[in-house]
Write a protein that holds these residues in place. Structure first.
Motif, short mmCIF file in Angstrom:
data_model
loop_
_atom_site.label_atom_id
_atom_site.label_comp_id
_atom_site.label_asym_id
_atom_site.label_seq_id
_atom_site.Cartn_x
_atom_site.Cartn_y
_atom_site.Cartn_z
N VAL A 265 0.86 -1.19 0.00
CA VAL A 265 0.00 0.00 0.00
C VAL A 265 0.89 1.24 0.00
N PRO A 266 0.71 2.15 -0.92
CA PRO A 266 1.58 3.34 -0.98
C PRO A 266 1.59 4.10 0.34
N GLY A 267 2.79 4.47 0.76
CA GLY A 267 2.95 5.28 1.96
C GLY A 267 3.25 4.52 3.21
N VAL A 268 3.08 3.20 3.22
CA VAL A 268 3.34 2.40 4.42
C VAL A 268 4.83 2.09 4.48
N ARG A 269 5.41 2.25 5.67
CA ARG A 269 6.83 2.01 5.87
C ARG A 269 7.07 0.65 6.54
N PRO A 270 8.28 0.10 6.40
CA PRO A 270 8.56 -1.22 6.97
C PRO A 270 8.33 -1.30 8.47
N GLU A 271 8.74 -0.28 9.23
CA GLU A 271 8.54 -0.35 10.67
C GLU A 271 7.05 -0.37 11.04
N GLN A 272 6.23 0.27 10.22
CA GLN A 272 4.80 0.25 10.47
C GLN A 272 4.22 -1.13 10.14
N ALA A 273 4.68 -1.72 9.05
CA ALA A 273 4.23 -3.08 8.72
C ALA A 273 4.71 -4.08 9.75
N ASP A 274 5.92 -3.88 10.30
CA ASP A 274 6.42 -4.79 11.34
C ASP A 274 5.54 -4.73 12.58
N GLY A 275 5.17 -3.51 12.98
CA GLY A 275 4.29 -3.40 14.14
C GLY A 275 2.94 -4.04 13.91
N PHE A 276 2.42 -3.88 12.72
CA PHE A 276 1.15 -4.50 12.36
C PHE A 276 1.26 -6.03 12.40
N ALA A 277 2.37 -6.56 11.87
CA ALA A 277 2.57 -8.01 11.86
C ALA A 277 2.72 -8.55 13.28
N ARG A 278 3.43 -7.82 14.14
CA ARG A 278 3.59 -8.29 15.53
C ARG A 278 2.24 -8.39 16.23
N ALA A 279 1.38 -7.43 15.97
CA ALA A 279 0.07 -7.45 16.61
C ALA A 279 -0.77 -8.63 16.13
N LEU A 280 -0.62 -9.03 14.86
CA LEU A 280 -1.42 -10.13 14.31
C LEU A 280 -0.81 -11.49 14.60
N LEU A 281 0.51 -11.61 14.50
CA LEU A 281 1.15 -12.91 14.58
C LEU A 281 1.65 -13.26 15.97
N GLY A 282 1.86 -12.25 16.79
CA GLY A 282 2.33 -12.52 18.14
C GLY A 282 3.74 -13.10 18.13
N PRO A 283 3.99 -14.15 18.93
CA PRO A 283 5.34 -14.72 19.03
C PRO A 283 5.87 -15.29 17.71
N ALA A 284 4.99 -15.61 16.77
CA ALA A 284 5.45 -16.17 15.49
C ALA A 284 6.10 -15.12 14.60
N CYS A 285 6.01 -13.86 14.98
CA CYS A 285 6.57 -12.79 14.15
C CYS A 285 8.04 -12.58 14.50
N GLY A 286 8.85 -12.49 13.46
CA GLY A 286 10.27 -12.25 13.69
C GLY A 286 10.92 -11.68 12.45
N PRO A 287 12.11 -11.09 12.60
CA PRO A 287 12.78 -10.49 11.44
C PRO A 287 13.22 -11.50 10.40
N ASP A 288 13.27 -12.80 10.78
CA ASP A 288 13.68 -13.83 9.82
C ASP A 288 12.52 -14.41 9.04
N ASP A 289 11.32 -13.85 9.23
CA ASP A 289 10.16 -14.37 8.51
C ASP A 289 10.35 -14.17 7.01
N GLU A 290 10.20 -15.25 6.25
CA GLU A 290 10.41 -15.18 4.81
C GLU A 290 9.45 -14.21 4.14
N ARG A 291 8.22 -14.15 4.68
CA ARG A 291 7.24 -13.23 4.11
C ARG A 291 7.70 -11.78 4.26
N ARG A 292 8.32 -11.48 5.37
CA ARG A 292 8.83 -10.13 5.59
C ARG A 292 9.93 -9.80 4.58
N ALA A 293 10.85 -10.74 4.40
CA ALA A 293 11.95 -10.50 3.47
C ALA A 293 11.45 -10.27 2.06
N GLN A 294 10.48 -11.07 1.62
CA GLN A 294 9.97 -10.91 0.26
C GLN A 294 9.21 -9.60 0.09
#
Length: 873
Positions: A265-294
């Motif tokens: 989505v235009p305008g969204v930054r990585p740190e904002q998407a990371d915070g969003f992912a942490r809220a949804l995925l909980g402990p399963a969220c991490g910087p090594d997530d392949e989905r994050r890298a892609q």
């Protein structure tokens, strides 16, 4: 150059906050809304771009990833695109070195190219291709104002064609089909994943199958489901519309399964998407997530496109991923290549001034590995193929051609212009109303007509009658080639106008396309003036309105709102097309343009190489000039007057003092941004009208960026308070406000607010009414326009211009920026100078912000191939 102040008022005390943006100048805005920590919000375009940063351009949403193989072969040292799935049959993921080795293996004959390279259209004669055209099934749709190319898709931020082109003209289409393959000995077919990752070839990673706060079965349909996911992730619900527009019908499910798709989505930054992912995925969220890298790979390439790059070097992308805490950038890139999310290219590293040698297999040429998104790769190759087609299919006129046409000469308008539907055809964005500027509407139902060829004698007669030597040289070049590049400054625009007038007098269907309505009006006047010189050549005198018909805007021409329209085969009904403001052509608009021209059409690209490049990715005009693939005509017509003399010096890197007896050029010192704003308001409202005689409504303020203490926001607020005070009761606007309206990202139309009602905000743009729907009234579509940026101003000129250079803008200055901004003034230029020596240093030492592109290499390869074919034949 006068340094006298037009006023001697005292200045306020210095304050110097930094600018919010420098080169992110197009009127774009990302997702809006305030949220808690990690909630997506607005981001300035062009931020965090790996490699050299360029001018901001239109925002585009991430297009998703194409699994399977993607690739194309090229000659030695060329731009061969190799798909990562070439190693899939061996159970491995290719590295950049392995891909380069694979390309060399094909070139040496050790492997068959059919196993992992895409085929090209025989007509196109291409030297490299992106993997199969992206379709829309199950892939996130592009953001508003952008389009993905599928065969003959429209340009991002540009108009969509109104006539069928690929189906009607298969011989000229840029066909790209996946090579036959099998799971055992080649890549998979170029297929597309469903948004949630459970499409073919891309199952959701098993290691991230941890339970979510709610399952996708619990989601409500449509936008309500998107809002549910946003709420669960702590993001503002206001983003729901843009997310649905970007990710498609299954947006809620896609976002639930892969929260990092929010980055598309235009305008969204990585740190904002990371915070969003942490809220949804909980402990399963991490910087090594392949989905994050892609997601980060796609986001970085999209940011690079905003900065003007059509591709990035692998090393730059790898470093950017590491900076974003991706633990294994190499693996992330390998996965993205293998899944077709990005394409990889081998591009020759050349010695400056050298050209690639044909059939030189003994000496290995150094190369660089580039990565890019498929839609830009396809657009770049489509442009190269199309320009080569115009060159190769052009037949130089002979005396026999002239004799054959003697009995049937007439003006272009006598033949009747071809047409499109009166409704203007498809538009790039149905929600972005275009000003109906009163340009002549196309006629309808023209048959296909072969390109006419006046004989050499008639062309020479036209050159002899030309109003200047440079115009004569341009006419002779156009007579002998299907593609010509013409360079020159403002005064040189009379030369392409003379060519258009001459071609129409010879009975050819000719018109000129400009970037703006103001440029169209100036071109129309110049064609009318030039027409008199060729009166003796015309079989019938032209009507006074003929000159108006011959001048169009490029967006209006491609959308079918202006010009001759299209013939029965979907091609533009033209024999000669002159594109002025050629530096403003981005890759996708240029691809659509050349695909709309039939074989034998003459295309002239004309422009000032010193101005800022396009808002979209690419640097087409500069690459065409550097490739030397066609005749080039450099104008010898200088710009006159003190402003013209100053701007001409800047173009060659010299900031000279010029004599300005009539105060045509005035320097106004400013110690800080606050004083710069104060002086600017004083100049526009009082000093320039009183001393120069130019009213405030004809004076344009130009500054480096939108943010900062002396950016467009601050300047417009101060200018509105002085010139048109009001409560801003219509979304911040009042009747009489000057505005900068962007119907699509990358293109700005000056206008004035006339009112508002339930339908939206009413504007008058170029003398025509425009209604902007209420939901589109915002920073991404309508801004106050007393002060604009140089990118918004390019292509338009005003009687007076005030260029504001506060001290905090020094880092955003380049020679191209200064040249463009100063060149917007016709009679008077005031410079509010607060950058001291940064201004002459930028003019002398910083020509432009570099862009990484492949077009120059592709064009050179076409030239080498054409030369080899000519020698062999």
């Amino acid at each position: 150059m006068s340094t006298d102040r037009l006023s001697d008022e005292a200045a306020p005390e210095p304050t110097a906050p930094g600018p919010e943006t420098t080169e992110g100048e197009t009127a774009t805005a990302g997702a809006s809304g305030a949220g808690g920590q990690g909630a997506p919000g607005v981001d300035a375009p062009g931020a965090d771009v790996p490699g050299a940063a360029g001018a901001g351009g239109p925002e585009t949403g991430a297009g998703g990833a194409d699994p399977g193989a993607a690739g194309a072969g090229a000659g030695s040292g060329g731009a061969g695109a190799a798909g990562g799935a070439s190693a899939a049959g061996q159970g491995g993921v290719p590295t950049a070195a392995a891909l380069a080795a694979a390309v060399r293996a094909v070139e040496s004959g050790e492997r068959s190219a059919d196993s992992f390279f895409t085929a090209r259209s025989p007509r196109a004669g291409g030297t490299g291709a992106a993997a199969g055209a992206r379709k829309n099934g199950g892939v996130p749709a592009p953001a508003a104002g952008s389009q993905e190319r599928a065969g003959q898709g429209g340009p991002a931020g540009g108009p969509a064609g109104s006539a069928p082109e690929s189906a009607a003209r298969p011989a000229q289409s840029d066909a790209r089909t996946s090579a036959p393959s099998s799971p055992q000995n080649g890549p998979q077919a170029h297929t597309h994943p469903a948004p949630n990752g459970d499409g073919p070839n891309r199952p959701a990673p098993a290691e991230h199958a941890a339970p979510h706060p709610a399952t996708t079965a619990d989601l409500a349909p449509g936008l309500d489901g998107v809002r549910q996911v946003l709420t669960a992730g702590g993001a503002p619900e206001a983003l729901a519309g843009k997310i649905a527009e970007t990710l498609g019908e299954r947006a809620a499910e896609a976002l639930r399964e892969d929260p990092w798709q929010l980055l598309s989505v235009p305008g969204v930054r990585p740190e904002q998407a990371d915070g969003f992912a942490r809220a949804l995925l909980g402990p399963a969220c991490g910087p090594d997530d392949e989905r994050r890298a892609q997601a980060l790979v796609g986001w970085l390439l999209e940011q690079a496109a905003l900065a003007g790059h059509s591709a990035l070097e692998a090393s730059a992308l790898r470093a950017a991923l590491a900076q974003r805490s991706v633990p294994d950038p190499d693996e992330a890139l390998q996965t993205a290549i293998a899944e077709g999310a990005v394409l990889v290219f081998q591009d020759a590293i050349e010695t400056p001034g050298a050209r690639p040698a044909a059939d030189d297999e003994d000496e290995e040429q150094p190369v660089r590995i580039l990565l890019g998104l498929d839609r830009f790769a396809m657009a770049e190759e489509s442009v190269a193929d199309g320009l080569a087609r115009l060159l190769n299919t052009f037949e130089e006129p002979s005396d026999a051609d002239g004799a054959a046409s003697e009995g049937d000469e007439g003006t272009a308008d006598d033949e009747g212009d071809a047409g499109a539907d009166e409704d203007g055809g498809d538009r790039p964005d149905a929600d972005a109303p275009e000003p109906d500027t009163g340009a002549p509407q196309p006629d309808t139902d023209s048959p296909v007509r072969p390109v006419r060829q006046p004989g050499p004698a008639r062309w020479e007669a036209a050159a002899t009658a030309a109003p200047s030597p440079s115009a004569a040289e341009l006419i002779r070049a156009a007579a002998r080639s299907g593609l010509v590049a013409h360079t020159g400054a403002e005064a040189a625009r009379a030369e392409p106008a003379a060519l258009i007038a001459a071609a129409r007098a010879l009975g050819l269907r000719a018109c000129g396309a400009t970037h703006t309505a103001d440029g169209r009006a100036r071109l129309s006047r110049q064609i009318a003036e030039a027409t008199e010189a060729f009166a003796d050549l015309a079989a019938a005198p032209g009507a006074p309105e003929d000159a108006a018909k011959a001048a169009v805007t490029l967006s209006g021409l491609l959308a079918g709102r202006e010009g001759p329209g299209r013939d029965a085969d979907g091609a533009l009904a033209l024999d000669v097309l002159v594109v002025l403001d050629a530096p403003q052509l981005d890759l996708e608009t240029a691809a659509m343009l050349v695909e709309s021209l039939t074989d034998g059409t003459r295309l002239v690209l004309s422009g000032d190489p010193g101005v800022l490049w396009s808002a979209g990715p690419g640097r087409l005009f500069a690459d065409v000039l550097a490739a030397r693939c066609c005749p080039q005509v450099a104008s010898r017509t200088p710009d006159f007057g003190p402003v013209g003399e100053l701007v001409s010096g800047i173009g060659i890197g010299e900031l000279n003092q010029v004599e300005a007896p009539g105060k045509e050029v005035v320097i106004v010192p400013a110690r800080d941004p606050g004083e710069a704003v104060h002086r600017t308001v004083q100049l526009v409202a009082d000093s320039v009208p009183r001393a120069i005689g130019v009213p405030a409504e004809q004076t344009q303020v130009i500054t480096v960026g939108h943010g900062g203490a002396a950016g467009t926001r601050a300047l417009n607020a101060a200018l509105k308070e002085r010139l048109n005070p009001g409560p801003g009761r219509f979304g911040g606007f009042d009747p009489g406000d000057r505005v900068a309206y962007s119907p699509v990202p990358g293109r700005t139309v000056p206008g004035t607010v006339t009112g508002a009602d339930a339908a939206g905000l009413h504007l008058e743009c170029a003398g025509a009414p425009v209604v902007v729907p209420r939901e589109r009234v915002g920073a991404d579509t309508v801004r106050h326009g007393w002060a604009i940026t140089a990118h918004q101003a390019v292509g338009t000129r005003w009687p007076a211009a005030v260029v504001v250079l506060p001290g905090d803008a020094a880092q955003g200055l380049t020679r191209a920026w200064v040249y463009t901004a100063f060149g917007r003034a016709e009679r008077h230029l005031s410079v509010v100078q607060g950058v001291d020596q940064a201004l002459p240093r930028a003019v002398a030492e910083i020509p432009a912000k570099e862009r990484t592109t492949r077009l120059r290499t592709l064009l050179q390869l076409h030239t080498v191939q054409a030369t080899a074919d000519a020698l062999a034949g």
